[in-house]
Scaffold this motif. Structure first.
Motif, mmCIF file in Angstrom:
data_model
loop_
_atom_site.group_PDB
_atom_site.id
_atom_site.type_symbol
_atom_site.label_atom_id
_atom_site.label_comp_id
_atom_site.label_asym_id
_atom_site.label_seq_id
_atom_site.Cartn_x
_atom_site.Cartn_y
_atom_site.Cartn_z
ATOM 1 N N ARG A 196 -0.496 1.895 21.061
ATOM 2 C CA ARG A 196 -1.663 1.415 21.250
ATOM 3 C C ARG A 196 -3.105 1.959 21.512
ATOM 4 O O ARG A 196 -3.909 1.145 20.525
ATOM 5 C CB ARG A 196 -1.358 0.788 22.983
ATOM 6 C CG ARG A 196 -2.642 -1.037 22.326
ATOM 7 C CD ARG A 196 -1.777 -2.171 23.458
ATOM 8 N NE ARG A 196 -2.758 -3.250 23.436
ATOM 9 C CZ ARG A 196 -2.029 -4.492 23.647
ATOM 10 N NH1 ARG A 196 -0.931 -4.243 24.032
ATOM 11 N NH2 ARG A 196 -3.336 -5.435 23.753
ATOM 12 N N GLU A 200 -5.378 1.395 17.979
ATOM 13 C CA GLU A 200 -6.583 0.957 18.623
ATOM 14 C C GLU A 200 -8.554 1.449 17.687
ATOM 15 O O GLU A 200 -9.112 0.859 16.388
ATOM 16 C CB GLU A 200 -6.771 0.069 19.646
ATOM 17 C CG GLU A 200 -5.781 -0.855 20.168
ATOM 18 C CD GLU A 200 -6.343 -1.093 21.370
ATOM 19 O OE1 GLU A 200 -5.462 -2.047 22.155
ATOM 20 O OE2 GLU A 200 -6.955 -0.496 22.546
ATOM 21 N N GLU A 280 -6.785 -5.049 4.426
ATOM 22 C CA GLU A 280 -5.184 -5.969 4.565
ATOM 23 C C GLU A 280 -5.183 -4.512 5.794
ATOM 24 O O GLU A 280 -3.677 -4.266 6.964
ATOM 25 C CB GLU A 280 -4.435 -5.269 3.612
ATOM 26 C CG GLU A 280 -4.745 -6.710 2.825
ATOM 27 C CD GLU A 280 -3.961 -6.709 1.308
ATOM 28 O OE1 GLU A 280 -3.503 -7.873 0.832
ATOM 29 O OE2 GLU A 280 -4.047 -6.052 0.992
ATOM 30 N N ALA A 283 -6.336 -4.678 9.413
ATOM 31 C CA ALA A 283 -4.919 -6.416 10.090
ATOM 32 C C ALA A 283 -3.382 -5.439 10.219
ATOM 33 O O ALA A 283 -2.931 -6.165 11.399
ATOM 34 C CB ALA A 283 -5.021 -7.226 8.834
ATOM 35 N N ARG A 284 -3.380 -4.835 9.558
ATOM 36 C CA ARG A 284 -1.328 -4.728 9.843
ATOM 37 C C ARG A 284 -1.968 -3.478 11.145
ATOM 38 O O ARG A 284 -0.714 -3.543 11.580
ATOM 39 C CB ARG A 284 -0.937 -3.719 8.833
ATOM 40 C CG ARG A 284 0.804 -3.419 8.602
ATOM 41 C CD ARG A 284 1.519 -3.984 9.204
ATOM 42 N NE ARG A 284 1.164 -4.953 7.846
ATOM 43 C CZ ARG A 284 2.012 -4.633 6.047
ATOM 44 N NH1 ARG A 284 3.149 -3.240 6.689
ATOM 45 N NH2 ARG A 284 2.762 -5.250 5.813
ATOM 46 N N LYS A 286 -3.912 -2.908 13.082
ATOM 47 C CA LYS A 286 -4.116 -4.729 15.016
ATOM 48 C C LYS A 286 -3.136 -4.414 15.028
ATOM 49 O O LYS A 286 -2.716 -5.015 16.335
ATOM 50 C CB LYS A 286 -5.886 -4.998 14.352
ATOM 51 C CG LYS A 286 -6.729 -4.052 14.023
ATOM 52 C CD LYS A 286 -7.742 -5.256 14.281
ATOM 53 C CE LYS A 286 -9.057 -4.627 13.515
ATOM 54 N NZ LYS A 286 -10.162 -5.937 13.448
ATOM 55 N N ARG A 287 -2.676 -5.305 14.388
ATOM 56 C CA ARG A 287 -1.173 -6.111 14.424
ATOM 57 C C ARG A 287 -0.360 -5.976 15.181
ATOM 58 O O ARG A 287 0.627 -5.784 15.889
ATOM 59 C CB ARG A 287 -0.429 -6.889 13.490
ATOM 60 C CG ARG A 287 0.723 -7.719 13.159
ATOM 61 C CD ARG A 287 0.930 -8.190 12.191
ATOM 62 N NE ARG A 287 2.061 -6.988 11.005
ATOM 63 C CZ ARG A 287 2.474 -6.543 11.292
ATOM 64 N NH1 ARG A 287 3.778 -7.093 11.675
ATOM 65 N NH2 ARG A 287 2.627 -5.593 9.976
ATOM 66 N N VAL A 288 0.077 -4.192 14.793
ATOM 67 C CA VAL A 288 1.043 -2.826 15.402
ATOM 68 C C VAL A 288 0.270 -2.296 16.760
ATOM 69 O O VAL A 288 2.035 -2.708 17.311
ATOM 70 C CB VAL A 288 1.649 -1.810 13.751
ATOM 71 C CG1 VAL A 288 2.166 -0.939 14.964
ATOM 72 C CG2 VAL A 288 1.794 -2.385 12.714
ATOM 73 N N LYS A 290 -0.592 -4.030 18.669
ATOM 74 C CA LYS A 290 -0.271 -5.086 19.813
ATOM 75 C C LYS A 290 1.139 -5.291 19.913
ATOM 76 O O LYS A 290 1.485 -5.534 21.502
ATOM 77 C CB LYS A 290 -0.765 -6.258 19.446
ATOM 78 C CG LYS A 290 -2.334 -6.806 19.153
ATOM 79 C CD LYS A 290 -2.603 -8.229 18.773
ATOM 80 C CE LYS A 290 -4.597 -8.648 18.213
ATOM 81 N NZ LYS A 290 -4.504 -10.009 17.919
ATOM 82 N N GLU A 291 2.103 -5.016 18.942
ATOM 83 C CA GLU A 291 3.169 -4.626 19.613
ATOM 84 C C GLU A 291 3.937 -3.351 20.219
ATOM 85 O O GLU A 291 4.814 -3.478 20.524
ATOM 86 C CB GLU A 291 4.032 -4.475 17.833
ATOM 87 C CG GLU A 291 3.636 -5.831 17.388
ATOM 88 C CD GLU A 291 4.194 -5.334 15.916
ATOM 89 O OE1 GLU A 291 5.416 -4.778 15.586
ATOM 90 O OE2 GLU A 291 4.541 -7.255 14.970
#
Length: 294
Positions: A196, A200, A280, A283-284, A286-288, A290-291
């Protein structure tokens, strides 16, 4: 990267520039490498290595070669002598040489080239590119490689990686363009917390003006980069040719012939065209990030 790695070392930028000039003088004089070898009492292979910039050239040998080629102009001699001394000094005095106990010669050669490059393009299918890694991620990768065993060696290699990163963050003249597959974002290197933080950091540094990061998603299907990671270095010198470092589990292969380098330029162009746009991609990432939950 380790002492077990075996590959032909890359030529230095200045060494190659010197070698190209010497080759041009020899060919203009209509002389063979055998004649040049006689002048230095060495093998034809050494003359080839000199002309390819792979070995340092002492001033007496430079003077002997120029005399054999009929080049006796004082200004030319002074210019090439200065070039040879500068090339040799860069080989010897780089900060990376203090880490000789944990770095193979070929890896130090790479760092020397990276230190004078103006552009780095890299494709990675398993790992975050080294210049974009966090200390915890570097440490996890180093431990997993099993190439270094003691905590001291591992920490020294981490420091080398961090030292390399300083130029990317402090020198805006150096640009980096990285294309990574989606698998790089999902691979659990060091555990969820490390991943993570790493993602980031990757998203943050991708916003810097001299860094571009693109993600190649699984949904794009088969692509030419599936055969392994590589990087392409370019240099500010007008006469300097690009070089490619293609990675493999036991070391790396250096490519300097223009047809081979051109092929990797095509591969990289294809990869960045197939990948998500930089916006894009951030954004991808950042989304991953958080997972990855600890």
């Amino acid at each position: 990267m380790t002492a077990q790695q075996s590959s032909v070392p890359p030529s230095t930028v200045l060494g190659r520039q010197l070698g190209e000039e010497l080759r041009a003088f020899r060919e203009t004089a209509g002389l063979s490498t055998a004649v040049a070898a006689e002048a230095l009492d060495c093998t034809k292979g050494k003359i080839s290595r000199i002309e390819n910039g792979r070995v340092p050239l002492r001033t007496p040998d430079l003077v002997a070669l120029l005399d054999t080629y009929g080049v006796r102009d004082a200004a030319t001699l002074q210019r090439l002598t200065t070039l040879a001394r500068t090339a040799n000094r860069r080989r010897r005095d780089g900060w990376w040489n203090q880490y000789g106990q944990v770095l193979a010669d070929t890896y130090r050669d790479y760092i020397a080239l990276e230190a004078v490059s103006e552009s780095i393009k890299t494709f990675q299918c398993q790992l975050v590119p080294g210049l974009l890694q966090t200390p915890a991620y570097v440490r996890a990768v180093t431990v997993a490689s099993r190439a270094w065993h003691s905590p001291e060696e591992i920490e020294q290699f981490v420091q080398v990686r961090l030292a390399r990163q300083e130029r990317l963050t402090n020198d805006p003249r150096l640009t980096m363009w990285a294309v990574v597959t989606e698998g790089v974002l999902l691979q659990q290197v060091g555990g969820p917390a490390v991943m993570r933080a790493q993602l980031e950091h990757l998203a943050a540094i991708a916003e810097e003006p001299n860094v571009t990061v693109q993600v190649l998603p699984f949904s794009r299907g088969a692509h030419a980069g599936m055969f392994g990671p590589y990087l392409l270095l370019s240099f500010p010198q007008v006469s300097a040719l690009d070089v490619v470092r293609a990675e493999n589990p036991t070391g790396a292969v250096w490519l300097e012939r223009e047809p081979e380098v051109a092929r990797y330029r095509e591969l990289f162009a294809d990869a960045r065209t197939s990948a998500l746009s930089p916006a894009e991609s951030v954004a991808r990432i950042k989304r991953v990030a958080k997972e990855h939950r600890a």
